[in-house]
Motif scaffolding. Structure first.
Motif, PDB file in Angstrom:
ATOM      1  N   GLU A   7     -66.465 -17.462 111.842  1.00 27.82           N
ATOM      2  CA  GLU A   7     -66.597 -18.666 111.008  1.00 27.82           C
ATOM      3  C   GLU A   7     -67.486 -19.706 111.679  1.00 27.82           C
ATOM      4  N   ALA A  65     -71.235 -21.042 110.453  1.00 27.56           N
ATOM      5  CA  ALA A  65     -71.539 -22.461 110.239  1.00 27.56           C
ATOM      6  C   ALA A  65     -72.815 -22.879 110.962  1.00 27.56           C
ATOM      7  N   GLY A  76     -75.736 -23.430 107.017  1.00 31.41           N
ATOM      8  CA  GLY A  76     -74.356 -23.709 107.394  1.00 31.41           C
ATOM      9  C   GLY A  76     -74.160 -25.182 107.687  1.00 31.41           C
ATOM     10  N   GLU A  77     -72.904 -25.601 107.704  1.00 29.29           N
ATOM     11  CA  GLU A  77     -72.606 -27.027 107.913  1.00 29.29           C
ATOM     12  C   GLU A  77     -73.004 -27.514 109.303  1.00 29.29           C
TER      13      GLU A  77
END
Length: 181
Positions: free
Chosen positions: A85, A89, A94-95
């Protein structure tokens, strides 16, 4: 003897012998394998951000105890899933796109000791850095100490990380030290 029992007896008598279990390496062989595992492990979970490349190093029953958060991980699968995860990201879109971090072993801080013929205990200090762009480069953000328990898997002839104790986390020390001239 029934026919079923006779068949089972015959199968057992002709079964292939079990694969020989590899004895745990000792001395320099043990040390070099743990050092190589440590380098791969931290590359895969930090700078390389490729947990699947190092999944073989993580025992299914892995757990992590951390001085700042308690018990953040209770299985190898959880460790891999959380890392996947975080890496997703960082990927484009991605964040946290473009985020990079690095872990560096403090030279001379590592000790590795056997735990009988069952496994090994690794203890060392490391530092953490984050990439802050071309202007600043890598900036040390903190450090800590860790103890890893590596279980010898004789059937597979390798060590797997069973437990991680992550301790003494703190801010990056001032560099150069105050008063250095």
């Amino acid at each position: 003897m029934t026919l079923t029992a006779a068949i089972l007896f015959a199968q057992a008598a002709t079964a292939l012998p079990a694969a020989a279990e590899a004895p745990m390496p000792t001395g320099e062989a043990m040390t070099s394998r743990i050092e190589a595992n440590d380098a791969r492990l931290f590359w895969g979970f930090f700078e390389g951000c490729d947990p699947d490349a190092v999944a073989d190093l993580v025992h299914p029953d892995f757990r992590m105890v951390h001085d700042l958060v308690g018990l953040p991980l209770t299985s190898g699968q959880q460790m891999l899933d959380q890392s996947r995860e975080r890496c997703a990201a960082r990927a484009p879109g991605g964040e946290n796109e473009g985020y990079r971090n690095r872990r560096l072993l403090v030279p001379g801080s590592r000790t590795i000791k056997p735990l009988g013929t069952w496994g090994a205990l690794e203890e060392a200090h490391h530092t953490f850095s984050e990439w802050r762009g071309e202007e600043l480069g890598w900036v040390q953000t903190g450090g800590g100490r860790y103890l890893h328990i590596w279980q010898w898997m004789p059937e597979e002839g390798r060590f797997q990380l069973l437990e991680s104790l992550s301790l003494d986390h703190g801010p990056a020390p001032q560099y150069p030290p105050e008063g250095a001239g």
